[in-house]
Design a protein around this motif. Structure first.
Motif, PDB file in Angstrom:
ATOM      1  N   ARG A 218       0.826  -1.228   0.000  1.00 37.44           N
ATOM      2  CA  ARG A 218       0.000   0.000   0.000  1.00 37.44           C
ATOM      3  C   ARG A 218       0.855   1.271   0.000  1.00 37.44           C
ATOM      4  O   ARG A 218       0.374   2.357  -0.317  1.00 37.44           O
ATOM      5  CB  ARG A 218      -0.949   0.020   1.205  1.00 37.44           C
ATOM      6  CG  ARG A 218      -0.251   0.115   2.531  1.00 37.44           C
ATOM      7  CD  ARG A 218      -1.146   0.382   3.727  1.00 37.44           C
ATOM      8  NE  ARG A 218      -0.301   0.501   4.901  1.00 37.44           N
ATOM      9  CZ  ARG A 218       0.181  -0.516   5.580  1.00 37.44           C
ATOM     10  NH1 ARG A 218      -0.130  -1.744   5.239  1.00 37.44           N
ATOM     11  NH2 ARG A 218       0.975  -0.320   6.632  1.00 37.44           N
ATOM     12  N   ASP A 219       2.133   1.137   0.342  1.00 31.63           N
ATOM     13  CA  ASP A 219       3.007   2.315   0.366  1.00 31.63           C
ATOM     14  C   ASP A 219       3.780   2.493  -0.947  1.00 31.63           C
ATOM     15  O   ASP A 219       4.710   3.296  -1.022  1.00 31.63           O
ATOM     16  CB  ASP A 219       4.010   2.211   1.523  1.00 31.63           C
ATOM     17  CG  ASP A 219       3.316   2.350   2.871  1.00 31.63           C
ATOM     18  OD1 ASP A 219       2.254   3.008   2.917  1.00 31.63           O
ATOM     19  OD2 ASP A 219       3.814   1.786   3.866  1.00 31.63           O
ATOM     20  N   ILE A 220       3.417   1.701  -1.954  1.00 27.40           N
ATOM     21  CA  ILE A 220       4.105   1.801  -3.255  1.00 27.40           C
ATOM     22  C   ILE A 220       3.093   2.168  -4.341  1.00 27.40           C
ATOM     23  O   ILE A 220       2.121   1.440  -4.563  1.00 27.40           O
ATOM     24  CB  ILE A 220       4.778   0.462  -3.639  1.00 27.40           C
ATOM     25  CG1 ILE A 220       5.694  -0.035  -2.508  1.00 27.40           C
ATOM     26  CG2 ILE A 220       5.566   0.611  -4.939  1.00 27.40           C
ATOM     27  CD1 ILE A 220       6.278  -1.422  -2.758  1.00 27.40           C
ATOM     28  N   LYS A 221       3.297   3.296  -4.982  1.00 27.58           N
ATOM     29  CA  LYS A 221       2.445   3.711  -6.116  1.00 27.58           C
ATOM     30  C   LYS A 221       3.285   3.655  -7.381  1.00 27.58           C
ATOM     31  O   LYS A 221       4.458   4.051  -7.356  1.00 27.58           O
ATOM     32  CB  LYS A 221       1.945   5.151  -5.945  1.00 27.58           C
ATOM     33  CG  LYS A 221       1.290   5.442  -4.614  1.00 27.58           C
ATOM     34  CD  LYS A 221      -0.129   5.000  -4.614  1.00 27.58           C
ATOM     35  CE  LYS A 221      -0.814   5.303  -3.297  1.00 27.58           C
ATOM     36  NZ  LYS A 221      -1.945   4.396  -3.054  1.00 27.58           N
ATOM     37  N   THR A 222       2.681   3.196  -8.478  1.00 29.85           N
ATOM     38  CA  THR A 222       3.480   3.055  -9.702  1.00 29.85           C
ATOM     39  C   THR A 222       2.814   3.729 -10.903  1.00 29.85           C
ATOM     40  O   THR A 222       1.585   3.804 -10.983  1.00 29.85           O
ATOM     41  CB  THR A 222       3.698   1.563 -10.063  1.00 29.85           C
ATOM     42  OG1 THR A 222       2.424   0.953 -10.278  1.00 29.85           O
ATOM     43  CG2 THR A 222       4.442   0.820  -8.979  1.00 29.85           C
ATOM     44  N   ASP A 223       3.632   4.213 -11.804  1.00 29.78           N
ATOM     45  CA  ASP A 223       3.193   4.653 -13.137  1.00 29.78           C
ATOM     46  C   ASP A 223       4.005   3.811 -14.106  1.00 29.78           C
ATOM     47  O   ASP A 223       5.227   3.984 -14.204  1.00 29.78           O
ATOM     48  CB  ASP A 223       3.527   6.137 -13.356  1.00 29.78           C
ATOM     49  CG  ASP A 223       2.269   6.968 -13.569  1.00 29.78           C
ATOM     50  OD1 ASP A 223       1.162   6.408 -13.461  1.00 29.78           O
ATOM     51  OD2 ASP A 223       2.395   8.176 -13.825  1.00 29.78           O
TER      52      ASP A 223
END
Ligand SMILES: Cc1cc2nc3c(=O)[nH]c(=O)nc-3n(C[C@H](O)[C@H](O)[C@H](O)COP(=O)(O)OP(=O)(O)OC[C@H]3O[C@@H](n4cnc5c(N)ncnc54)[C@H](O)[C@@H]3O)c2cc1C
Length: 229
Positions: free
Chosen positions: A219-224
């Protein structure tokens, strides 16, 4: 911003600039009432229709007068069209926004990990921070195959204004995967942060695996993920 679908917003090209060998930024006049947040992307279409990837992170900040996208020259029809755009040409924004929470959280320290042109949404976030006098604690790890780091000069200027911004430039061409990962892991000694990764699919997947191995929660990792490469 949430995703706004099924729109047809004409955006007129203001200029195109070669910002490094093989990399272009296209500046578009900002359409009236076009609001977006730092980290958002747009889907662009052209007439007559061209094939190829068409999602581009806005490398501009909402505080800037024009919209900008940044891309590597390529072989697809779309890339060829983008790389030949001239002032006055038109493009159509058919969708825009951000569906993965790819936005800085003002109250949490952040680590941004860019692979190559994956720096685009982070340029937007950093410029926005500068222009809004943001105080957020931000660490940028910028991986590039060679020394041609896009926006490096601007980022170095912004570092003088953002006392809580730390930047590491990592040239990857002479690093084995093991050495690269060891180096990145050595820079991640504070894990209580929000992590953002942007770049080509392989780079994003490898970096996600690395973050999981040092116990960063999903949940602490956001990706593009810049698909298409
Ligand atoms: C949320 C999101 C944000 C993104 N943001 C950005 C961004 O800011 N900047 C950016 O550059 N990209 C971004 N992308 C990726 C972008 O949408 C494209 O997928 C990517 O740029 C590749 O585009 P292309 O297929 O037109 O490119 P190309 O580089 O031309 O082609 C991709 C691959 O197909 C091959 N290929 C293409 N055409 C031919 C042909 N005629 N013959 C043989 N091989 C061919 C190429 O060799 C290459 O391997 C983003 C994607 C997403 C989902």
């Amino acid at each position: 911003m949430p995703v706004t679908k099924n729109v047809s917003i004409t955006a007129v090209v203001a200029s195109r600039q070669l910002i490094a060998p093989n990399y272009h930024t296209v500046y578009l006049e900002r359409p009236a009432q076009f609001n977006y947040a730092a980290g958002d992307w747009i889907d662009l279409e052209f007439s007559p229709a061209v094939q190829g990837g068409r999602t581009y992170s806005l490398s501009s900040s909402p505080t800037e007068p024009q919209l900008a996208i940044t891309f590597r020259a390529g072989m697809s029809q779309l890339k060829q069209r983008l790389a030949s755009l001239q002032s006055g040409d038109g493009a159509t924004i058919v969708q825009y926004g951000n569906d993965y929470g790819f936005q800085l959280k003002p109250t949490k320290a952040s680590t941004l990990i860019a692979g190559g042109v994956g720096i685009a949404p982070f340029r937007s976030m950093l410029k926005n921070l500068v222009d809004t006098n943001g105080r957020a604690d931000v660490q940028l790890l910028y991986l590039n195959s060679n020394d041609d780091f896009l926006f490096r000069h601007e980022i170095e200027t912004w570092q003088q204004q953002l006392s809580n911004l730390r930047v590491e430039y990592i040239v990857t061409k002479d690093l084995s995967r093991k050495k690269r990962e060891k180096h990145i892991a050595s820079l991640l000694n504070d894990t209580n942060r929000q992590f953002y990764i942007a770049g080509p699919p392989g780079m994003v997947a490898n970096t996600q695996t690395l973050l999981s191995s040092i116990k960063i929660a999903e949940r602490d990792i956001k990706t593009d993920i810049f698909g298409g490469y």
